[in-house]
Design a protein around this motif. Structure first.
Motif, PDB file in Angstrom:
ATOM      1  N   MET A   1      -5.286  -3.270   1.207  1.00  0.00           N
ATOM      2  CA  MET A   1      -4.656  -2.331   1.218  1.00  0.00           C
ATOM      3  C   MET A   1      -4.669  -1.010   1.632  1.00  0.00           C
ATOM      4  N   ASN A   2      -5.911  -0.685   1.686  1.00  0.00           N
ATOM      5  CA  ASN A   2      -6.362   0.036   2.256  1.00  0.00           C
ATOM      6  C   ASN A   2      -5.799   0.107   3.967  1.00  0.00           C
ATOM      7  N   LEU A   3      -6.131  -0.760   4.543  1.00  0.00           N
ATOM      8  CA  LEU A   3      -5.486  -0.715   5.747  1.00  0.00           C
ATOM      9  C   LEU A   3      -4.076  -1.110   5.585  1.00  0.00           C
ATOM     10  N   ILE A   4      -3.237  -1.226   5.239  1.00  0.00           N
ATOM     11  CA  ILE A   4      -1.999  -1.855   5.332  1.00  0.00           C
ATOM     12  C   ILE A   4      -1.379  -0.428   4.694  1.00  0.00           C
ATOM     13  N   ASN A   5      -2.170   0.594   4.351  1.00  0.00           N
ATOM     14  CA  ASN A   5      -1.081   1.854   4.071  1.00  0.00           C
ATOM     15  C   ASN A   5      -1.303   3.344   5.031  1.00  0.00           C
ATOM     16  N   GLN A   6      -2.311   2.061   6.149  1.00  0.00           N
ATOM     17  CA  GLN A   6      -2.317   2.911   7.109  1.00  0.00           C
ATOM     18  C   GLN A   6      -1.760   3.485   8.441  1.00  0.00           C
ATOM     19  N   ILE A   7      -0.903   1.767   7.853  1.00  0.00           N
ATOM     20  CA  ILE A   7       0.043   1.394   8.999  1.00  0.00           C
ATOM     21  C   ILE A   7       1.115   1.542   8.742  1.00  0.00           C
ATOM     22  N   PRO A   8       2.215   2.522   9.760  1.00  0.00           N
ATOM     23  CA  PRO A   8       3.001   2.904   9.294  1.00  0.00           C
ATOM     24  C   PRO A   8       3.915   1.474   9.990  1.00  0.00           C
ATOM     25  N   GLN A   9       5.730   1.490   8.904  1.00  0.00           N
ATOM     26  CA  GLN A   9       5.943   0.519   8.794  1.00  0.00           C
ATOM     27  C   GLN A   9       5.987  -0.884   8.323  1.00  0.00           C
ATOM     28  N   ILE A  10       4.641  -0.760   7.987  1.00  0.00           N
ATOM     29  CA  ILE A  10       4.498  -1.618   7.324  1.00  0.00           C
ATOM     30  C   ILE A  10       4.109  -2.166   6.096  1.00  0.00           C
ATOM     31  N   SER A  11       4.988  -2.383   4.783  1.00  0.00           N
ATOM     32  CA  SER A  11       4.414  -3.120   3.386  1.00  0.00           C
ATOM     33  C   SER A  11       4.252  -4.522   3.268  1.00  0.00           C
ATOM     34  N   ALA A  12       3.311  -4.428   1.913  1.00  0.00           N
ATOM     35  CA  ALA A  12       2.966  -5.505   1.819  1.00  0.00           C
ATOM     36  C   ALA A  12       2.378  -5.745   0.186  1.00  0.00           C
ATOM     37  N   VAL A  13       2.912  -6.842  -0.257  1.00  0.00           N
ATOM     38  CA  VAL A  13       2.520  -7.509  -1.764  1.00  0.00           C
ATOM     39  C   VAL A  13       1.731  -8.465  -1.470  1.00  0.00           C
ATOM     40  N   ILE A  14       0.538  -7.967  -2.493  1.00  0.00           N
ATOM     41  CA  ILE A  14      -0.768  -9.360  -2.675  1.00  0.00           C
ATOM     42  C   ILE A  14      -0.875  -9.105  -4.466  1.00  0.00           C
ATOM     43  N   VAL A  15      -0.978 -10.539  -4.594  1.00  0.00           N
ATOM     44  CA  VAL A  15      -1.192 -11.701  -5.319  1.00  0.00           C
ATOM     45  C   VAL A  15      -3.130 -11.913  -5.611  1.00  0.00           C
ATOM     46  N   THR A  16      -3.976 -11.539  -6.618  1.00  0.00           N
ATOM     47  CA  THR A  16      -5.464 -11.485  -6.424  1.00  0.00           C
ATOM     48  C   THR A  16      -4.942 -13.059  -7.073  1.00  0.00           C
ATOM     49  N   ASP A  17      -6.167 -13.511  -7.500  1.00  0.00           N
ATOM     50  CA  ASP A  17      -6.750 -15.029  -7.728  1.00  0.00           C
ATOM     51  C   ASP A  17      -6.726 -14.880  -9.352  1.00  0.00           C
ATOM     52  N   SER A  18      -6.378 -13.634 -10.166  1.00  0.00           N
ATOM     53  CA  SER A  18      -6.482 -13.462 -11.357  1.00  0.00           C
ATOM     54  C   SER A  18      -5.375 -13.774 -12.284  1.00  0.00           C
ATOM     55  N   GLY A  19      -4.067 -13.064 -10.614  1.00  0.00           N
ATOM     56  CA  GLY A  19      -2.637 -13.444 -10.837  1.00  0.00           C
ATOM     57  C   GLY A  19      -1.526 -11.787 -10.976  1.00  0.00           C
ATOM     58  N   LYS A  20      -2.851 -10.885 -11.084  1.00  0.00           N
ATOM     59  CA  LYS A  20      -2.381  -9.331 -10.903  1.00  0.00           C
ATOM     60  C   LYS A  20      -1.787  -9.028  -9.838  1.00  0.00           C
ATOM     61  N   ILE A  21      -0.750  -8.151  -8.808  1.00  0.00           N
ATOM     62  CA  ILE A  21      -0.392  -8.060  -8.382  1.00  0.00           C
ATOM     63  C   ILE A  21       0.472  -6.685  -7.828  1.00  0.00           C
ATOM     64  N   PHE A  22      -0.475  -6.155  -6.979  1.00  0.00           N
ATOM     65  CA  PHE A  22       0.028  -5.295  -6.264  1.00  0.00           C
ATOM     66  C   PHE A  22       0.839  -4.735  -4.946  1.00  0.00           C
ATOM     67  N   TYR A  23       1.444  -3.503  -4.784  1.00  0.00           N
ATOM     68  CA  TYR A  23       1.990  -3.384  -3.874  1.00  0.00           C
ATOM     69  C   TYR A  23       1.714  -1.950  -3.060  1.00  0.00           C
ATOM     70  N   SER A  24       2.266  -2.113  -1.839  1.00  0.00           N
ATOM     71  CA  SER A  24       1.683  -1.213  -0.651  1.00  0.00           C
ATOM     72  C   SER A  24       2.297   0.199  -0.889  1.00  0.00           C
ATOM     73  N   LYS A  25       1.916   1.107  -0.569  1.00  0.00           N
ATOM     74  CA  LYS A  25       2.556   2.237  -0.903  1.00  0.00           C
ATOM     75  C   LYS A  25       4.107   2.414  -0.599  1.00  0.00           C
ATOM     76  N   ASN A  26       3.982   2.005   0.229  1.00  0.00           N
ATOM     77  CA  ASN A  26       5.455   2.546   1.019  1.00  0.00           C
ATOM     78  C   ASN A  26       6.378   1.089   0.643  1.00  0.00           C
ATOM     79  N   ILE A  27       6.178   0.064  -0.348  1.00  0.00           N
ATOM     80  CA  ILE A  27       7.240  -0.420  -0.793  1.00  0.00           C
ATOM     81  C   ILE A  27       8.019   0.106  -0.996  1.00  0.00           C
TER      82      ILE A  27
END
Length: 330
Positions: free
Chosen positions: A295-321
């Motif tokens: 997520m730190n990598l994604i947050n450093q790249i302009p015009q890219i956003s992401a949604v990450i789901v962990t094995d435990s089911g937690k969902i994380f959104y990039s700062k520019n989603i």
């Protein structure tokens, strides 16, 4: 594995406002391609789809490592022997792939094609391979040993037995190139979906945006979010369909090329970007890097956003989603 539910429409052809959204499903590059074209009528759409199929086939005949006549196969045959002169298109694609490797500290590496297949995902594997086996499996991997000569337009693999392959970004690249060709020919809208490496442009005949659903890794029949996509790409990399569990720990089919061990900790990574090639390279890398570093990598790249789901089911959104567009369904 990549899974998308394209929920914008469910039929192969829609006719609205004197336009047609026509879809054809074909097998190309060893994978399923869903090609949707918006045109004035079905014959016109079909003709454009024929052109799209020809373009994807052309790319496969350039970058496939399985077809013996391709330039990539020629490069691999000459590993440790001599440089191979290649088309500018393949040279540039390889250069960008090495760029992904540098960006991700080797979490992405097209020379992974040389890895020994010691991990089995057919249910037969019950114990981890030995550290010695794992170390041996990746000894021919290393993007630093892919030598590019810009002046002579050659690619040379330094180590005998090295191989490169574009299974990780090749279909995304094909989707991008096909979209660009369709737009060049005046196609107002469409979708190139290369087994989940998806690039879109324009809108549906009724003026609505294309809409994708992000699969819930805990329930593959459902989506946990939907997102409109007008002119851009989206790719999901995931472990929820192909993995092994040993000692209650899940091991993905996505292997860290630096260590030889499967990625663990994440169920899926969905990346939105301008190109499917970029989205695929980043999504695969983040599966290896893990939630925090990825997520730190994604947050450093302009015009890219992401949604990450962990094995435990937690969902994380990039700062520019764009949360205004992202509609959560649970």
């Amino acid at each position: 594995m990549k899974r998308f539910l394209l929920i914008a429409f469910l039929t192969n052809t829609i006719v609205l406002n004197a336009q047609v959204a026509h879809k054809r499903v074909v097998k190309l590059m060893g994978s399923r391609f869903d090609i949707t074209i918006v045109a004035k009528d079905i014959p016109t759409a079909d003709a454009y789809i024929d052109t799209a199929v020809a373009e994807i086939t052309r790319i496969e005949n350039l970058i496939s490592e399985w077809m013996p006549q391709t330039q990539v196969s020629e490069i691999n045959r000459n590993a440790g022997i001599r440089p191979v002169v290649v088309d500018q298109e393949l040279f540039d694609l390889t250069q960008r792939a090495i760029g992904f490797s540098k960006l991700t500290d080797g979490a992405f590496d097209i020379s992974f094609a040389a890895a020994d297949k010691i991990w089995k995902y057919d249910g037969s594997m019950t114990v981890l391979p030995s550290p010695e086996e794992v170390k041996e499996s990746v000894k021919k991997i290393g993007y630093q040993n892919i030598i590019l000569d810009k002046e002579h337009r050659t690619i040379f693999l330094k180590l005998p037995g090295m191989k490169i392959g574009f299974g990780s970004i090749g279909k995304g690249y094909a989707a991008d190139k096909t979209k660009a060709l369709m737009m060049e020919k005046g196609v107002v809208a469409g979708i190139i979906n290369a087994s989940g490496d998806m690039n879109t442009w324009g809108k549906q005949p009724d003026g609505k945006e294309w809409t994708i659903g992000i699969t819930n890794p805990k329930n593959k029949a459902r989506v946990f979010a939907v997102f409109p996509l007008t002119d851009g790409a989206v790719v999901t990399s995931g472990s929820y369909e192909k993995y092994i569990e040993i000692d209650k720990k899940r091991y993905s089919h996505i292997i860290d090329p630096r260590t030889g061990y499967p990625a663990s900790g994440l169920s899926s990574v969905t990346v939105f970007a301008a190109s499917a090639e970029m989205a695929n390279g980043i999504s695969t890398s983040v599966m290896v890097l893990g939630q925090e570093v990825g997520m730190n990598l994604i947050n450093q790249i302009p015009q890219i956003s992401a949604v990450i789901v962990t094995d435990s089911g937690k969902i994380f959104y990039s700062k520019n989603i764009d949360h205004k567009k992202l509609k959560k369904t649970n």
